[in-house]
Structures are given as C-alpha cells and as structure tokens.
Design a protein around this motif. Structure first.
Motif, mmCIF file in Angstrom:
data_model
loop_
_atom_site.group_PDB
_atom_site.id
_atom_site.type_symbol
_atom_site.label_atom_id
_atom_site.label_comp_id
_atom_site.label_asym_id
_atom_site.label_seq_id
_atom_site.Cartn_x
_atom_site.Cartn_y
_atom_site.Cartn_z
ATOM 1 N N GLY A 18 -0.911 -16.025 1.638
ATOM 2 C CA GLY A 18 -0.537 -17.379 2.435
ATOM 3 C C GLY A 18 -1.257 -18.454 1.662
ATOM 4 O O GLY A 18 -0.904 -19.577 2.260
ATOM 5 N N SER A 19 -2.103 -18.420 0.567
ATOM 6 C CA SER A 19 -2.794 -19.258 -0.082
ATOM 7 C C SER A 19 -1.777 -20.248 -0.888
ATOM 8 O O SER A 19 -0.955 -19.551 -1.495
ATOM 9 C CB SER A 19 -3.890 -18.667 -1.010
ATOM 10 N N PRO A 20 -1.888 -21.490 -0.788
ATOM 11 C CA PRO A 20 -0.951 -22.279 -1.811
ATOM 12 C C PRO A 20 -1.196 -21.870 -3.250
ATOM 13 O O PRO A 20 -0.413 -22.068 -3.995
ATOM 14 C CB PRO A 20 -1.205 -23.711 -1.520
ATOM 15 N N ALA A 21 -2.404 -21.636 -3.617
ATOM 16 C CA ALA A 21 -2.656 -21.146 -5.116
ATOM 17 C C ALA A 21 -1.695 -19.988 -5.383
ATOM 18 O O ALA A 21 -1.597 -19.737 -6.812
ATOM 19 C CB ALA A 21 -4.213 -20.585 -5.135
ATOM 20 N N ALA A 22 -1.349 -19.330 -4.425
ATOM 21 C CA ALA A 22 -0.424 -17.941 -4.985
ATOM 22 C C ALA A 22 0.737 -18.462 -5.527
ATOM 23 O O ALA A 22 1.266 -17.750 -6.722
ATOM 24 C CB ALA A 22 -0.044 -17.200 -3.724
ATOM 25 N N SER A 23 1.325 -19.665 -5.487
ATOM 26 C CA SER A 23 2.576 -20.235 -6.103
ATOM 27 C C SER A 23 2.414 -21.545 -6.743
ATOM 28 O O SER A 23 3.295 -22.263 -7.125
ATOM 29 C CB SER A 23 3.600 -20.100 -5.029
ATOM 30 N N GLY A 24 1.103 -22.229 -6.498
ATOM 31 C CA GLY A 24 0.994 -23.530 -6.897
ATOM 32 C C GLY A 24 -0.716 -23.703 -7.418
ATOM 33 O O GLY A 24 -1.182 -22.745 -7.749
ATOM 34 N N VAL A 25 -0.740 -25.191 -7.507
ATOM 35 C CA VAL A 25 -2.235 -25.314 -8.276
ATOM 36 C C VAL A 25 -2.914 -26.236 -7.137
ATOM 37 O O VAL A 25 -3.741 -26.731 -7.488
ATOM 38 C CB VAL A 25 -2.036 -26.206 -9.375
ATOM 39 N N GLU A 26 -3.055 -25.775 -5.634
ATOM 40 C CA GLU A 26 -3.853 -26.385 -4.761
ATOM 41 C C GLU A 26 -4.606 -25.150 -4.203
ATOM 42 O O GLU A 26 -4.157 -23.899 -4.131
ATOM 43 C CB GLU A 26 -2.975 -26.998 -3.504
ATOM 44 N N TYR A 27 -5.780 -25.475 -4.063
ATOM 45 C CA TYR A 27 -6.829 -24.375 -3.816
ATOM 46 C C TYR A 27 -7.717 -24.556 -2.683
ATOM 47 O O TYR A 27 -8.359 -25.505 -2.398
ATOM 48 C CB TYR A 27 -7.730 -24.208 -5.106
ATOM 49 N N SER A 28 -7.968 -23.402 -2.066
ATOM 50 C CA SER A 28 -8.653 -23.629 -0.955
ATOM 51 C C SER A 28 -10.341 -23.206 -1.290
ATOM 52 O O SER A 28 -10.594 -22.730 -2.418
ATOM 53 C CB SER A 28 -8.489 -22.647 0.430
ATOM 54 N N ALA A 29 -11.401 -23.322 -0.410
ATOM 55 C CA ALA A 29 -12.724 -22.768 -0.727
ATOM 56 C C ALA A 29 -12.660 -21.611 -0.844
ATOM 57 O O ALA A 29 -13.398 -20.842 -1.858
ATOM 58 C CB ALA A 29 -13.554 -23.265 0.428
ATOM 59 N N GLU A 30 -12.022 -20.525 -0.042
ATOM 60 C CA GLU A 30 -11.778 -19.140 -0.570
ATOM 61 C C GLU A 30 -11.283 -18.895 -1.921
ATOM 62 O O GLU A 30 -11.607 -18.176 -2.462
ATOM 63 C CB GLU A 30 -10.927 -18.501 0.556
ATOM 64 N N ASP A 31 -10.137 -19.681 -2.034
ATOM 65 C CA ASP A 31 -9.814 -19.500 -3.700
ATOM 66 C C ASP A 31 -10.619 -19.911 -4.618
ATOM 67 O O ASP A 31 -10.907 -19.179 -5.778
ATOM 68 C CB ASP A 31 -8.576 -20.568 -3.664
ATOM 69 N N ASP A 32 -11.741 -20.989 -4.413
ATOM 70 C CA ASP A 32 -12.622 -20.974 -5.484
ATOM 71 C C ASP A 32 -13.490 -20.021 -5.522
ATOM 72 O O ASP A 32 -14.166 -19.726 -6.568
ATOM 73 C CB ASP A 32 -13.323 -22.426 -5.079
ATOM 74 N N VAL A 33 -13.871 -19.271 -4.398
ATOM 75 C CA VAL A 33 -14.831 -18.216 -4.448
ATOM 76 C C VAL A 33 -13.943 -16.989 -5.403
ATOM 77 O O VAL A 33 -14.710 -16.644 -6.149
ATOM 78 C CB VAL A 33 -15.239 -17.627 -3.327
ATOM 79 N N LEU A 34 -12.847 -16.666 -5.110
ATOM 80 C CA LEU A 34 -12.093 -15.700 -5.767
ATOM 81 C C LEU A 34 -11.804 -16.095 -7.278
ATOM 82 O O LEU A 34 -12.156 -15.259 -8.328
ATOM 83 C CB LEU A 34 -10.640 -15.633 -5.302
ATOM 84 N N ILE A 35 -11.763 -17.481 -7.722
ATOM 85 C CA ILE A 35 -11.554 -17.950 -9.126
ATOM 86 C C ILE A 35 -13.043 -17.382 -9.889
ATOM 87 O O ILE A 35 -12.854 -16.865 -10.754
ATOM 88 C CB ILE A 35 -11.242 -19.448 -9.188
ATOM 89 N N GLU A 36 -14.120 -17.906 -8.999
ATOM 90 C CA GLU A 36 -15.451 -17.683 -9.778
ATOM 91 C C GLU A 36 -15.580 -16.250 -9.951
ATOM 92 O O GLU A 36 -16.254 -15.681 -11.020
ATOM 93 C CB GLU A 36 -16.520 -18.227 -8.951
#
Length: 595
Positions: free
Chosen positions: A497-515
């Motif tokens: 459900g994250s916009p990062a799955a198909s684009g370049v907007e990121y939630s705080a949770e996505d930032d944790v995943l990226i790190e």
C-alpha cells in the motif's frame, strides 16, 4: 634501462627505490628521472608489466582484469561488521604496472578546489594544486574557468565511441530532478548539476591513458633515461633501517601470482638516498607495519619487533561508500556496454580491428549533488547540524556523486544474461565513517585485518546520506525514457500500500526500510585512501607536508594513503596529482631544481 622480472646484479644498489609502480609511483619515478637522468631509480612493482596488454590498453575490456585467475588485481576482504547487517565487504585494487590506472574504469573526475584546502597542509591548498592538476593532462573539451591542462601526458577525451542516447536521457532526467546540465562538473567548482563525462582515453587511437603508458614506458624507451629501471612481479616484504632509523633499502621476494617472476627467495636492494613507498592504501600501511613501524599494540599482536612507534599507521581508512542500482533498460542490447561481454559481439574481431567501442567504459554522464532544504529537514536534526557545520557555507561541496553506467557496474552474474541494463551509482562524497587496515603476522601472504567502517559514524550521517542518495538516483532512473522497469533485488520490500512501491514518495516507515536496505547493499566505489595520512603526529599523522614519515630518515610516502580527507571525485586524478606534487617536493629536496 628496462623492465625486469628478475633483478640484475647491477641494480642491487641504487640511489632511489620506489616501492610500487602504481599511478603515483609511475609519476614520481618519471619526473625524478627527468630532473636528473644520472639518478639511478628502481621501481619495484608487485604485479606484472602492463605494456600493450589488451585488457589494459583497451578500456572496453577492463572487466577482464578482474577474472579470478588474473594477476592484475588484489582482493581485500573486510571483517564482518554489525552496521552492515553482519556482512563483510570486498574491494579490488590494481596490481600491475600503472596500478589502478591500468585496470580501472578510467572515468575522468576531479576533486573540488576546496577539497585540497580541507587537507590543511602547507603547500597543498587548492591554489597550490591547480598547476599540478593542469600539468597532468591534455584536456579535449571546453575550459571556461581555465582549470584544465592542455599539454600534459594524459589525454582526456570522449574517446571514439559514446552511448549518446542514454546520456541525453539521463541528463534530461537529472534536470527534471532539479539538477541542470552543464558543460563541466570537473572544473573544480561546479556542483548541483549533471554533465557529459569524459575519460582517460586518447581521442585518435582510443587507448587507455594509464600512468605507465603515459609517463613510465616512454622514458624507458627513449634512450634519454638510462638509469630508470623497473622490477615487476616482486613483493616488498620490508623496508630496511639502520640503527639511526634511517631507511637503507628494501627486502623483497617474487610474487607467486605472477608467472616467471623468480624463485621465491628473499633478496634485498640498497637505496643510497631515498626509499619512496607508493604501494597504495592497503599495501603502504601494511608494509610499514611489517617493517616495525606503526601502533605498538598492533605490532606486538602481530609478532613484529617495533622499529619506530607511529600510532596513525593503518588508521583513518576511507572510501566513497556507494550504492549501485541496476535497472532494466529499453535500449537494444547491442547499444549497451554489456554487449562487449555477453556474446553479442565477437571479441577477437573487436581487438583485431581496434573497434571504436573498445575505447568506451560505458560511462557517459555523471553529476555532483546537494540536497534541498526540505531534504535536509527530513534527514533529521543531527544531519542538519553536520550539514550546517561542514557544507552549508561551502556551496561548492557536494553531498553525493552520481554516475551513469550503460550496463552493469560490478559483478554481472546476479542478472540474467542477454538482458539490457543500466546502473546508477550513488556515492557519499565525504564520508564521516573511518576504518582501519592492519597486519596480523609478519608474513606478506597472511590475511590483513581490514575494517571498512562503512556506515559506522555515530551520528548515522553516512547512512542518512545513502538513504537520500537512494531516493535521488531512483527518481532520476524513473524519469528516464529508457527506464524499462525495476529489479526487485535492487529495492527494499516496500509495503503493497505504500506509494514507494510504484513511485518516489516515501513514508517514515519507508525511510526505515530504505536505511535497513542500504546497510545490506552499500559497498565500495574502489576509492580507498587515508591510511597514512598527512597530518601532525599528535593528530595521528604518518607523514608531514613534505611526505617525510614522522621520526624516520630517508623514507617518504607518495600515494592515496597520505590523503587526510576525502575528495568529491573518482580518485585516479588525485593519485596522479599526489604523484606530481610529490615529485616536485623530492626534486627540490634532492637539489635537482624543480620539475
């Protein structure tokens, strides 16, 4: 004069021994011989001769230098490190005449002017170094700020082949991301932009411009430098000292990885005037430690008697920590650099005809990037503090570099053969993290203890930089018309459900995943430096601004290990300019004038 695989008796005693025929060593030896052709100089290189070796002179074949059986490189393996998700990382360094300049991707890139000011060493400021930067090169391109050279030994050009379509696409995508296209990001000042990339290759013949072929080989062959000689396939085991801590020569043996290099017996060479160590970021500190020069605790643990206590040896390791991200490309496979290797082209025919594509390294564009204010806010208050202290007022200082490769950078084996790919490499320009390189025994063949230190700084500045760099390169990639789709292993497992799955907007949770992801992904950019830094003794320095090793006579260091701080560029150019500056220092010191 000549290149030898076994040492003639006539060269058992010389004026100057240069340990390492790599990038800086070729420059130093050549300039010293120019200053006084009667000076007897012996370059001792662990690897083989590179003269007219196809995988060296043809830039398009450089990946062949890293085949498992090749003697042209050394591989270094780090310890496992918690901050890298328990991984060890590896790095390859050049081990043939010319060093890294003979085997690398030959991407032309230069430090910022202020990078040298940051070294805080008398005689090494940006203004001091510009004449030496010019002296290196013949630059085929616009020179609006008059910072390039136009009559130096190394030709810098577009070569004979470019991937123009993807270069233009990348630069257009960079502009959409806020980084406009400029003529030159290597003019020592420009940042926040993308540009067409040049390379160390001659425009006419399309041959690599390594330090051996441009500096050393011409002098070995011109009849004007009768006392300049080279020994290849020889590993230097120790620097020898007298009781007054004066370097008097070296001890060496043949390198078992180089065929025909000798019988493995240990021999010695006497140096009447200087021993210059130019063995590189790994081999220089470990050679000093095997010679009894270094941190007493390290030497005691390795079983090496202390000749001279010098705590900074082997500490301060730096590298441009990077993430390299591979994407599926819409380009036809034959229009990518991979076509040289994947069977799409006949390699024998390419070499026989000196095909234009052999002058290509697959890199046609790059950039130097700074974050926006909103980016900095998102990276947190500690990041902003370091940014304010170290970057904000210096507007020529990038946070990261980005490089386009029209193919796969690094090991191609994880990707299906026959595919069309491009890579974006995003590296941290000035990492806060530090590592170390130390011996574990007196023997040259035993493993070293290398701690990369990647992403280990206590403020997590480097990790946050890589989070930002991941996002920025992904935005650029997805803006490209030639972007086909992503490869799942090159990205975190974003929630459906994250916009990062198909684009370049990121939630705080996505930032944790990226790190978490970058800690499993980040590795080398093959730019190690800093393990024998130029600094005062009380700051863990190993050499002073004249490259004299603190507390020892007749011993000098001239390679990337002396760099006290990083530079915002691929480091071949910095190795060359260290060589030119070192030669000038030594020539003056020896009373030979100036080079």
């Amino acid at each position: 004069m000549g290149v030898y695989s076994e040492l003639p008796d006539t060269l058992r005693e010389v004026d100057i021994v240069i340990v390492g025929g790599g990038t800086a060593g070729c420059v130093v030896s050549s300039r010293l011989s120019d200053a006084d052709p009667n000076l007897s100089i012996l370059v001792v290189e662990a690897g083989p001769n590179n003269e007219n070796v196809p995988e060296s002179i043809y830039l398009g074949l450089y990946r062949a230098n890293f085949a498992p059986e090749s003697p042209n490189f050394q591989i270094w393996q780090s310890v496992e490190e918690d901050q890298l998700a328990g991984r060890g990382v590896s790095i390859l360094t050049g081990s043939m005449l010319g060093g890294g300049s003979s085997v690398n991707a030959a991407i032309y890139a230069r430090a910022q002017h202020d990078d040298f000011n940051g070294w805080k060493a008398k005689g090494w400021s940006g203004d001091d170094m510009v004449p030496f930067l010019k002296k290196i090169e013949t630059y085929y391109g616009e020179d609006a700020l008059d910072t390039h050279g136009h009559d130096g030994p190394i030709k810098v050009s577009d070569g004979r082949y470019r991937g123009v379509e993807i270069e233009r696409d990348f630069l257009s995508a960079m502009a959409q991301a806020g980084y406009p296209t400029v003529e030159d990001v290597h003019d020592l000042y420009t940042v926040n932009a993308g540009a067409h990339s040049r390379r160390y290759v001659s425009p006419q013949e399309g041959r690599r411009q390594d330090a051996a072929h441009t500096y050393l080989h011409p002098r070995l062959q011109d009849g004007k430098h009768p006392n300049l000689n080279v020994l290849v396939g020889a590993q230097v085991t120790r620097v020898l000292f007298d009781t007054n801590k004066k370097a008097t020569g070296i001890e060496f043996k043949s390198n078992p990885r180089v065929p025909g290099s000798g019988d493995g017996q240990v021999s010695s060479i006497t140096a009447r005037r200087l021993v210059v160590v130019s063995a590189g970021t790994f081999d220089t500190p470990t050679l000093l430690e095997r010679s009894g020069v270094g941190d007493r605790e390290i030497l005691d643990r390795a079983g090496v008697p202390v000749t001279h206590e010098l705590p900074g040896v082997g500490h301060g390791f730096q590298d441009h920590q990077s993430g390299s991200y591979v994407y599926n490309s819409k380009l036809p496979v034959n229009d990518t650099w991979e076509s040289i290797y994947n069977g799409a082209r006949n390699l024998t025919e390419l070499v026989v005809s000196n095909d234009k594509i052999l002058s290509w390294n697959g890199c046609d564009a790059a950039g130097k990037l700074r974050p926006t204010e909103s980016d900095i806010d998102r990276l947190g208050p500690q990041f902003r503090k370091i940014w304010t202290d170290d970057y904000q007022r210096n507007e020529s200082k990038p946070l990261a570099g980005i490089i386009l490769i029209n193919g796969i950078l690094g090991d191609p084996s994880p990707y299906p053969a026959g595919g069309s790919y491009f890579t974006l490499c995003a590296y941290t320009a000035y990492p806060q993290s530090r590592g170390s390189v130390h011996i574990t025994s007196p023997n040259i063949g035993d493993p070293v203890e290398w701690k990369s230190g990647y992403l280990s700084d206590p403020d997590d500045f480097d990790a946050k930089t890589q989070v930002w760099a991941y996002k920025k390169q992904r935005e650029v990639a997805r803006n490209m018309a030639l972007f086909d789709n992503e490869i799942s292993s090159e990205n975190p497992a974003f929630a459906a459900g994250s916009p990062a799955a198909s684009g370049v907007e990121y939630s705080a949770e996505d930032d944790v995943l990226i790190e978490e992801f970058v800690r499993t992904k980040v590795g080398t950019t093959w730019h190690p430096l800093g393990t024998c830094k130029m600094a005062p003794l009380e700051e863990d320095g190993v050499v002073d601004e004249s490259l004299k090793v603190h507390g020892l006579a007749n011993l000098r260091i001239a390679d990337l290990s002396i760099a006290p701080a990083n530079v915002a560029a691929n480091t071949m150019n910095t190795a060359l300019v260290i060589g030119e500056k070192a030669a000038d220092i030594f020539i003056r010191e020896l009373g030979l004038g100036s080079c």
